[in-house]
Design an enzyme around this catalytic site. Structure first.
Site, mmCIF file in Angstrom:
data_model
loop_
_atom_site.group_PDB
_atom_site.id
_atom_site.type_symbol
_atom_site.label_atom_id
_atom_site.label_comp_id
_atom_site.label_asym_id
_atom_site.label_seq_id
_atom_site.Cartn_x
_atom_site.Cartn_y
_atom_site.Cartn_z
ATOM 1 N N SER A 68 0.724 -1.086 -0.029
ATOM 2 C CA SER A 68 -0.153 -0.048 -0.061
ATOM 3 C C SER A 68 1.007 1.320 0.130
ATOM 4 O O SER A 68 2.019 1.404 0.494
ATOM 5 C CB SER A 68 -0.913 -0.106 1.191
ATOM 6 N N TYR A 86 -1.780 -0.847 10.363
ATOM 7 C CA TYR A 86 -1.542 -1.271 8.878
ATOM 8 C C TYR A 86 -0.695 -0.826 7.819
ATOM 9 O O TYR A 86 0.271 -1.431 7.336
ATOM 10 C CB TYR A 86 -2.947 -0.986 8.126
HETATM 11 N N1 LIG Z 1 -8.604 -1.006 -1.471
HETATM 12 C C1 LIG Z 1 -7.617 -0.216 -0.981
HETATM 13 O O1 LIG Z 1 -8.056 1.169 -0.878
HETATM 14 C C2 LIG Z 1 -6.440 -0.614 -0.961
HETATM 15 C C3 LIG Z 1 -5.143 0.129 -0.669
HETATM 16 C C4 LIG Z 1 -3.901 -0.177 -0.963
HETATM 17 C C5 LIG Z 1 -3.862 -1.568 -0.680
HETATM 18 N N2 LIG Z 1 -4.638 -2.387 -0.584
HETATM 19 C C6 LIG Z 1 -4.246 -3.873 -0.681
HETATM 20 O O2 LIG Z 1 -4.955 -4.398 -1.654
HETATM 21 C C7 LIG Z 1 -5.213 -5.894 -1.191
HETATM 22 C C8 LIG Z 1 -6.478 -6.368 -1.798
HETATM 23 O O3 LIG Z 1 -7.337 -5.340 -0.972
HETATM 24 P P1 LIG Z 1 -8.770 -5.066 -1.305
HETATM 25 O O4 LIG Z 1 -9.210 -3.768 -1.397
HETATM 26 O O5 LIG Z 1 -9.268 -5.959 -2.347
HETATM 27 O O6 LIG Z 1 -9.577 -5.610 -0.082
HETATM 28 P P2 LIG Z 1 -10.971 -6.584 0.096
HETATM 29 O O7 LIG Z 1 -11.935 -6.109 -0.933
HETATM 30 O O8 LIG Z 1 -11.134 -6.614 1.565
HETATM 31 O O9 LIG Z 1 -10.457 -7.831 -0.275
HETATM 32 C C9 LIG Z 1 -9.660 -8.721 0.755
HETATM 33 C C10 LIG Z 1 -9.337 -9.971 0.158
HETATM 34 O O10 LIG Z 1 -8.374 -10.573 1.054
HETATM 35 C C11 LIG Z 1 -8.958 -11.746 1.284
HETATM 36 N N3 LIG Z 1 -8.444 -12.167 2.704
HETATM 37 C C12 LIG Z 1 -8.491 -11.491 3.951
HETATM 38 N N4 LIG Z 1 -7.734 -12.119 4.834
HETATM 39 C C13 LIG Z 1 -7.756 -13.312 4.352
HETATM 40 C C14 LIG Z 1 -7.084 -14.476 5.010
HETATM 41 N N5 LIG Z 1 -6.656 -14.583 6.510
HETATM 42 N N6 LIG Z 1 -6.762 -15.491 4.398
HETATM 43 C C15 LIG Z 1 -6.947 -15.525 3.012
HETATM 44 N N7 LIG Z 1 -7.467 -14.469 2.125
HETATM 45 C C16 LIG Z 1 -7.838 -13.375 3.217
HETATM 46 C C17 LIG Z 1 -10.240 -11.719 1.286
HETATM 47 O O11 LIG Z 1 -10.979 -13.088 1.382
HETATM 48 P P3 LIG Z 1 -11.687 -13.756 2.233
HETATM 49 O O12 LIG Z 1 -12.294 -12.887 3.237
HETATM 50 O O13 LIG Z 1 -12.854 -14.444 1.562
HETATM 51 O O14 LIG Z 1 -10.784 -14.704 3.018
HETATM 52 C C18 LIG Z 1 -10.356 -10.875 0.035
HETATM 53 O O15 LIG Z 1 -10.392 -11.884 -0.975
HETATM 54 C C19 LIG Z 1 -4.825 -5.957 0.305
HETATM 55 O O16 LIG Z 1 -3.415 -6.508 0.459
HETATM 56 C C20 LIG Z 1 -4.764 -4.443 0.743
HETATM 57 O O17 LIG Z 1 -3.977 -4.195 1.654
HETATM 58 C C21 LIG Z 1 -5.962 -2.129 -0.791
#
Ligand SMILES: NC(=O)c1ccc[n+]([C@@H]2O[C@H](COP(=O)([O-])OP(=O)(O)OC[C@H]3O[C@@H](n4cnc5c(N)ncnc54)[C@H](OP(=O)(O)O)[C@@H]3O)[C@@H](O)[C@H]2O)c1
Length: 260
Positions: free
Chosen positions: A136, A150
């Site tokens: 991130s 985080y």
């Molecule tokens: N959205 C943002 O603004 C943003 C910005 C910067 C970076 N990111 C990063 O991008 C990545 C994806 O985020 P996102 O925005 O797509 O979030 P999201 O919509 O909450 O999706 C998170 C994903 O991670 C999975 N997950 C969470 N805990 C897990 C575990 N213990 N084991 C296996 N799978 C797990 C969830 O699936 P299940 O719940 O089905 O396990 C889901 O598929 C993350 O690393 C996040 O930190 C996001």
């Protein structure tokens, strides 16, 4: 492209969008997350290529090993491993509990560390492969104080990624190790954050980075596989923000209204 790509956290959000984009480009996929329903939805939307789903909790080393074993059993080998699973938090530094910190490290650092440690020997044996860690921008510039632990976890992930890259460059130049640092992305990330009340944390309001879609981020990650690089900011505004931050941290902090 016919590569075999493993994506963790592929049941929704950025991971699901990466899966759809790679499927569109013809890659075979191993998709992992805890939620089977989400994985099945993503797999059915990616029916033009071979997709194998694995329900797994990536905070458990043995479950990450199972993802690798399944990938090799089904496709023979893996070409790319994307550590994308992660979770946010809404808690300022002074309010953090031990459990808060432990979970942020488990889901954002250890999960990816397990992925790196578990797939690297396979890539070293083959002399090639690509590890991509979805970090991130908050791991580089902590612009949202409610995401404190985080941000700290993603900073640790950036550091581990860089160290592995330097080690492997010396011994296995055919293996790429990349970190991707998105800014704000329109997913359910904020709603699923630990301690979330469902609203956007105050620190994100007025952020210098405009939100991107998961699809925009997915295209950048897919292009990164074609053209490996050490680090990628998905938001073009991030370079200037990071430069201003490192030029004078104190000045930056006094000027950015998002630092509540
Ligand atoms: N959205 C943002 O603004 C943003 C910005 C910067 C970076 N990111 C990063 O991008 C990545 C994806 O985020 P996102 O925005 O797509 O979030 P999201 O919509 O909450 O999706 C998170 C994903 O991670 C999975 N997950 C969470 N805990 C897990 C575990 N213990 N084991 C296996 N799978 C797990 C969830 O699936 P299940 O719940 O089905 O396990 C889901 O598929 C993350 O690393 C996040 O930190 C996001």
């Amino acid at each position: 492209m016919d590569r075999n790509v493993v994506v963790t956290g592929a049941s929704r959000g950025i991971g699901a969008a990466i899966a759809r984009e790679l499927a569109r480009r013809g890659d075979n996929l191993v998709l992992a997350a805890r939620g089977r329903d989400g994985l099945e939805d993503v797999a059915s939307a990616s029916s033009s290529t071979r997709v194998h789903i694995v329900t797994a909790d990536v905070t458990q080393r043995a479950e990450v090993e199972r993802i690798r074993d399944e990938a090799i059993r089904v496709f023979g080998h893996a070409d790319v491993w994307i550590n994308n699973a992660g979770r946010g938090i809404v808690r300022s530094v002074l309010a953090l509990s031990d459990e808060d910190v432990d979970e942020m490290i488990a889901v954002n650092v250890k999960s990816a560390l397990y992925g790196m440690q578990i797939i690297a020997p396979h890539f070293m044996e083959r002399g090639r492969g690509h590890i991509i860690n979805i970090s991130s921008f908050l791991g580089r510039v902590p612009v949202a104080t409610p995401r404190s632990a985080y941000s700290a976890a993603k900073a640790a992930l950036n550091s581990l990624t860089a160290n592995l890259r330097v080690d492997l460059q010396r011994t296995h130049p055919g293996i790429n190790v990349s970190v991707v640092m998105p800014g704000l992305v329109a997913t359910e990330f904020a709603r699923h954050a630990r301690g979330s009340t469902g609203s956007v944390p105050p620190g994100a309001i007025g952020s210098p980075l405009k939100p991107q879609t998961a699809e925009e981020v997915a295209v950048i990650v897919a292009d990164l596989i074609d053209h490996p690089a050490a680090e990628v900011y998905t938001n073009s505004a991030s370079h200037a923000v990071a430069a201003r931050y490192f030029a004078d941290v104190g000045l930056f902090e006094s000027e950015v209204p998002s630092r509540s």
